[in-house]
Design a protein around this motif. Structure first.
Motif, PDB file in Angstrom:
ATOM      1  N   GLN A  41       0.809  -1.222   0.000  1.00  0.00           N
ATOM      2  CA  GLN A  41       0.000   0.000   0.000  1.00  0.00           C
ATOM      3  C   GLN A  41       0.839   1.268   0.000  1.00  0.00           C
ATOM      4  O   GLN A  41       0.314   2.349  -0.222  1.00  0.00           O
ATOM      5  N   GLY A  42       2.146   1.111   0.283  1.00  0.00           N
ATOM      6  CA  GLY A  42       3.001   2.287   0.424  1.00  0.00           C
ATOM      7  C   GLY A  42       3.436   2.855  -0.913  1.00  0.00           C
ATOM      8  O   GLY A  42       3.094   2.345  -1.985  1.00  0.00           O
ATOM      9  N   GLN A  43       4.186   3.949  -0.837  1.00  0.00           N
ATOM     10  CA  GLN A  43       4.657   4.606  -2.044  1.00  0.00           C
ATOM     11  C   GLN A  43       6.129   4.959  -1.927  1.00  0.00           C
ATOM     12  O   GLN A  43       6.632   5.218  -0.845  1.00  0.00           O
ATOM     13  N   VAL A  44       6.808   4.950  -3.056  1.00  0.00           N
ATOM     14  CA  VAL A  44       8.163   5.475  -3.122  1.00  0.00           C
ATOM     15  C   VAL A  44       8.081   6.611  -4.124  1.00  0.00           C
ATOM     16  O   VAL A  44       7.892   6.370  -5.316  1.00  0.00           O
ATOM     17  N   GLY A  45       8.200   7.879  -3.647  1.00  0.00           N
ATOM     18  CA  GLY A  45       7.915   9.010  -4.524  1.00  0.00           C
ATOM     19  C   GLY A  45       6.447   8.904  -4.932  1.00  0.00           C
ATOM     20  O   GLY A  45       5.603   8.577  -4.111  1.00  0.00           O
ATOM     21  N   PRO A  46       6.169   9.103  -6.198  1.00  0.00           N
ATOM     22  CA  PRO A  46       4.772   9.029  -6.626  1.00  0.00           C
ATOM     23  C   PRO A  46       4.327   7.591  -6.932  1.00  0.00           C
ATOM     24  O   PRO A  46       3.155   7.351  -7.208  1.00  0.00           O
ATOM     25  N   PHE A  47       5.268   6.635  -6.913  1.00  0.00           N
ATOM     26  CA  PHE A  47       4.957   5.300  -7.405  1.00  0.00           C
ATOM     27  C   PHE A  47       4.603   4.324  -6.285  1.00  0.00           C
ATOM     28  O   PHE A  47       5.254   4.317  -5.238  1.00  0.00           O
ATOM     29  N   PRO A  48       3.616   3.481  -6.506  1.00  0.00           N
ATOM     30  CA  PRO A  48       3.340   2.387  -5.561  1.00  0.00           C
ATOM     31  C   PRO A  48       4.583   1.515  -5.427  1.00  0.00           C
ATOM     32  O   PRO A  48       5.249   1.234  -6.428  1.00  0.00           O
ATOM     33  N   THR A  49       4.886   1.082  -4.189  1.00  0.00           N
ATOM     34  CA  THR A  49       6.096   0.297  -3.946  1.00  0.00           C
ATOM     35  C   THR A  49       6.195  -0.901  -4.878  1.00  0.00           C
ATOM     36  O   THR A  49       7.216  -1.138  -5.523  1.00  0.00           O
ATOM     37  N   GLN A  50       5.083  -1.676  -4.939  1.00  0.00           N
ATOM     38  CA  GLN A  50       5.167  -2.941  -5.684  1.00  0.00           C
ATOM     39  C   GLN A  50       5.391  -2.713  -7.167  1.00  0.00           C
ATOM     40  O   GLN A  50       5.929  -3.567  -7.858  1.00  0.00           O
ATOM     41  N   PHE A  51       4.972  -1.529  -7.674  1.00  0.00           N
ATOM     42  CA  PHE A  51       5.152  -1.254  -9.083  1.00  0.00           C
ATOM     43  C   PHE A  51       6.639  -1.156  -9.420  1.00  0.00           C
ATOM     44  O   PHE A  51       7.083  -1.643 -10.462  1.00  0.00           O
ATOM     45  N   LEU A  52       7.409  -0.543  -8.505  1.00  0.00           N
ATOM     46  CA  LEU A  52       8.852  -0.424  -8.741  1.00  0.00           C
ATOM     47  C   LEU A  52       9.520  -1.801  -8.732  1.00  0.00           C
ATOM     48  O   LEU A  52      10.375  -2.100  -9.559  1.00  0.00           O
ATOM     49  N   ILE A  53       9.108  -2.643  -7.771  1.00  0.00           N
ATOM     50  CA  ILE A  53       9.636  -4.013  -7.731  1.00  0.00           C
ATOM     51  C   ILE A  53       9.336  -4.708  -9.053  1.00  0.00           C
ATOM     52  O   ILE A  53      10.192  -5.362  -9.662  1.00  0.00           O
ATOM     53  N   LEU A  54       8.092  -4.524  -9.520  1.00  0.00           N
ATOM     54  CA  LEU A  54       7.672  -5.172 -10.761  1.00  0.00           C
ATOM     55  C   LEU A  54       8.513  -4.706 -11.943  1.00  0.00           C
ATOM     56  O   LEU A  54       8.956  -5.530 -12.746  1.00  0.00           O
ATOM     57  N   VAL A  55       8.758  -3.377 -12.028  1.00  0.00           N
ATOM     58  CA  VAL A  55       9.517  -2.850 -13.163  1.00  0.00           C
ATOM     59  C   VAL A  55      10.902  -3.491 -13.212  1.00  0.00           C
ATOM     60  O   VAL A  55      11.371  -3.927 -14.272  1.00  0.00           O
ATOM     61  N   VAL A  56      11.544  -3.589 -12.050  1.00  0.00           N
ATOM     62  CA  VAL A  56      12.873  -4.205 -11.998  1.00  0.00           C
ATOM     63  C   VAL A  56      12.801  -5.647 -12.513  1.00  0.00           C
ATOM     64  O   VAL A  56      13.618  -6.084 -13.326  1.00  0.00           O
ATOM     65  N   LEU A  57      11.780  -6.383 -12.063  1.00  0.00           N
ATOM     66  CA  LEU A  57      11.673  -7.784 -12.457  1.00  0.00           C
ATOM     67  C   LEU A  57      11.308  -7.942 -13.933  1.00  0.00           C
ATOM     68  O   LEU A  57      11.771  -8.868 -14.594  1.00  0.00           O
ATOM     69  N   ILE A  58      10.490  -7.015 -14.457  1.00  0.00           N
ATOM     70  CA  ILE A  58      10.160  -7.078 -15.887  1.00  0.00           C
ATOM     71  C   ILE A  58      11.441  -6.940 -16.707  1.00  0.00           C
ATOM     72  O   ILE A  58      11.695  -7.729 -17.622  1.00  0.00           O
ATOM     73  N   VAL A  59      12.252  -5.935 -16.346  1.00  0.00           N
ATOM     74  CA  VAL A  59      13.507  -5.713 -17.082  1.00  0.00           C
ATOM     75  C   VAL A  59      14.391  -6.958 -16.970  1.00  0.00           C
ATOM     76  O   VAL A  59      14.929  -7.457 -17.962  1.00  0.00           O
ATOM     77  N   ALA A  60      14.522  -7.490 -15.757  1.00  0.00           N
ATOM     78  CA  ALA A  60      15.390  -8.651 -15.549  1.00  0.00           C
ATOM     79  C   ALA A  60      14.906  -9.841 -16.365  1.00  0.00           C
ATOM     80  O   ALA A  60      15.699 -10.512 -17.051  1.00  0.00           O
TER      81      ALA A  60
END
Lengths: 323, 325
Positions: free
Chosen positions: B168-187
């Motif tokens: 439920q949290g945020q890092v900057g404007p982005f939902p936390t899990q979205f950032l995790i997801l982006v890293v994993l998509i790239v990987a």
């Protein structure tokens, strides 16, 4: 590809192998009956054993259709949604005063129409069966809830409850199951079109060279499957006093599990409807046996899944030895 | 091959055309059309808030869709992902609430549970050679049964506030899990498109026998893929639990169908041998936006399933017609 060619080339040995799987399942059913009866003598009485068969009937009828679909090298995961649609149609018609036989006939007809749509998309538009039926699963389930708004169908006329009655001392669902399985068995074993299903599932290209039109065969198989799901829906809908709006959810897993446990190869080309019947019976029996053995209902699904896996493993290992 | 060389030698516009003719190109056009139509129908749709919120719901399905893409490319399938998610989530709640483990350790248990579930699938499929559809159909029931059996159908709740950060949290404007997801998509994209392992996955899906004869460790690759699928289900379970702050045995029932639909819509052949992570993500974005947009325009929740089924069949049908020409 290499394995399917050899399978097609030796039909005699193939039927021998499936007969063994049927034997294994039959032995498992008998063994389970003996063990559970020893542990809890209440298990071994006619009412209870007949109850298991009655509870299996609508699954086994659909499994007969699924056998044809899987033998032809396809799969149908939309049967649960189709069952829900057919059951709702039968119930709505009967509740609104249509004669019961007409309501049943329209349900079966609806099944055949949905089967035909699947068949056209798989056979002639050449979309993989798992994609077509995955899409149909969503479309039909979504449409059904949209129409029923989640309401149950109740206050059905007395004549509607076909499955609660018996003929000559045997419950109606058991009659329907035996007749359907018998007819499909004869058809698949002896009729030209029945043999064509095995040929197409074993090796579609070889079947085509032998003068069979694989597309017509696949279309036909999906239509028959639709009819049988419609019939299963009639058995299902007429058992209890109400038809739920989520009728048939997860039904596809029960049907496919029963068929596969019965030795129908998911790769196509082998298996029989007798095996599918026995497989469905075994899974139902495990469910009832677990209750008699006082297995916590929360563990039931794990036990059922474990035993499905066990029979499949036995089959895989046995095949490897004969290969 | 011929279209690629033609595209490389000819002028800029035709390169654009041939890029659009790929499955990803078609999907991208579909996506643009959907966004335009939906933003005309509802003014609440095309807002930064709404779209960022959607990524929260999107992440769990996407985490499962990443390894599913690889598995389907290799010619397999994993029907047990929804059950593995539920089992992992239940283990998280169980080991924290009933066994009294510290929360970080419970999360490790959750991830491990997923990995073990996946490894069992992998062992059955790669080494015992049970067909994937049957093996994971059986474990679908077994893992779901574990979820109910271990939790006794009771839900765990009352997680501490800081635990909500992941779902439920945020890092900057982005939902936390979205950032995790982006890293994993790239990987995952790099793993599939740029490494030897990725090429092995395609090779196995195209022709397993040939792959075996050319020295590819087929069993090990398959085992790795299914274990990875389980691990990702564990991760999705962790984020899911953090988002909804409760663990339930019936979580993610039927989610495998959403995941497979996204992968297939993304142009991955169900017969194996072709597909891409980008396609899967486009497929999943289309499904998510369609569902959200229709809800915002007043269509009832369950009716959106209909549209998704139609889009799935239509996409493959159109793709077939285009390719035949």
């Amino acid at each position: 590809m290499a394995t399917s060619t050899t399978r097609w080339a030796t039909p005699a040995r193939r039927s021998g192998v499936t007969l063994q799987q049927e034997g294994v399942i039959a032995a498992a059913i008998l063994g389970l009956t003996v063990v559970v009866s020893l542990a809890n003598p209440d298990f071994f009485n006619t009412t209870n054993l007949l109850d298991i068969v009655v509870n299996t009937a609508y699954i086994a009828v659909a499994a007969a259709g699924m056998t044809m679909v899987i033998v032809s090298g396809n799969i149908d995961i939309s049967v649960g949604s189709m069952l829900g649609v057919c059951a709702t149609i039968a119930g709505e018609l009967a509740r609104n005063g249509a004669p019961v036989p007409l309501a049943f006939a329209v349900a079966v007809l609806a099944g055949s129409v949905m089967g035909a749509v699947n068949g056209i998309l798989v056979a002639y538009a050449r979309i993989p069966a798992i994609v077509v039926t995955l899409g149909m699963l969503s479309i039909l389930r979504g449409g059904l809830i949209l129409v029923t708004q989640g309401r149950w169908i109740e206050s059905l006329p007395e004549a509607f409850f076909f499955s609660q009655r018996s003929t000559l001392g045997i419950p109606n669902p058991v009659w329907v199951m035996l007749i359907v399985v018998g007819l499909v068995w004869l058809f698949m074993k002896y009729h030209r079109w029945g043999r064509a299903i095995y040929a197409v599932g074993g090796n579609a290209e070889a079947a085509r060279l032998a003068g069979i039109n694989p597309q017509h065969v696949q279309f036909f198989v999906f239509v028959v499957n639709g009819v049988l799901v419609g019939l299963a829906a009639v058995l299902y809908a007429s058992r209890f006093t109400a038809i739920q709006s989520n009728a048939g959810q997860g039904f596809e897993l029960a049907v496919i599990s029963g068929t596969v446990v019965g030795g129908v190869s998911i790769l196509g080309g082998t298996g029989s409807v007798i095996g599918a019947l026995l497989g469905s019976l075994l899974i139902s029996q495990i469910g009832t046996a677990a209750i008699f053995l006082k297995v916590s209902p929360f563990w039931l699904q794990a036990v059922q899944g474990g035993l499905i896996l066990l029979t499949v493993l036995i089959d895989v290992l046995r095949r490897r030895r004969f290969a | 091959m011929t279209t690629e060389t033609r595209a490389a030698t000819s002028a800029q516009p035709s390169r654009l055309l041939s890029a659009l003719r790929t499955q990803e190109g078609v999907l991208f056009l579909v996506l643009v059309v959907i966004v335009i139509v939906l933003s005309l129908l509802s003014d609440r749709f095309l807002t930064v808030n709404n779209l960022l919120n959607q990524t929260r719901l999107f992440t769990e399905t996407a985490l499962l869709a990443l390894p599913m893409t690889l598995i389907i490319i290799s010619g397999g399938i994993d029907l047990s992902v929804g059950s593995m998610l539920a089992w992992s989530a239940v283990m998280l709640g169980f080991s924290w609430q009933l066994l009294g483990l510290p929360l970080p350790l419970a999360v490790v248990v959750c991830l491990l549970t997923g990995a073990i579930g996946g490894a069992i699938n992998g062992a059955l499929i790669a080494y015992v050679r049970v067909p994937p559809l049957i093996a994971t159909l059986a474990t679908l029931a077994i893992y779901r049964g574990f979820s109910f059996g271990i939790s006794q159908a009771r839900s765990a709740r009352g997680f501490p506030e800081e635990f909500a950060f992941w779902g439920q949290g945020q890092v900057g404007p982005f939902p936390t899990q979205f950032l995790i997801l982006v890293v994993l998509i790239v990987a995952m994209h790099l793993l599939l498109a740029r490494t030897g392992f990725g090429r092995w996955v395609y090779a196995i899906g195209n022709n397993e026998l040939a792959a075996r004869y050319s020295g590819i460790p087929v069993e090990r690759v398959k085992f790795t893929l299914y274990t990875l699928s389980g691990l990702m289900a564990g991760l999705a379970a962790f984020i899911f639990t953090s988002r909804v702050t409760t663990t339930r045995a019936d979580a993610a029932t039927g989610l495998e169908l959403d995941v497979i639909a996204a992968v297939v819509l993304g142009g991955t052949s169900i017969f194996g041998g072709s597909g891409s992570i980008i396609g899967t993500m486009l497929g999943l974005v289309i499904i998510t936006l369609l569902r959200n947009g229709l809800l915002l325009t007043g269509v009832k929740g369950d009716a959106t399933f209909m549209v998704i089924g139609l889009v799935l069949i239509a996409a493959v049908l159109i793709n077939n017609l285009v390719r035949r020409r």
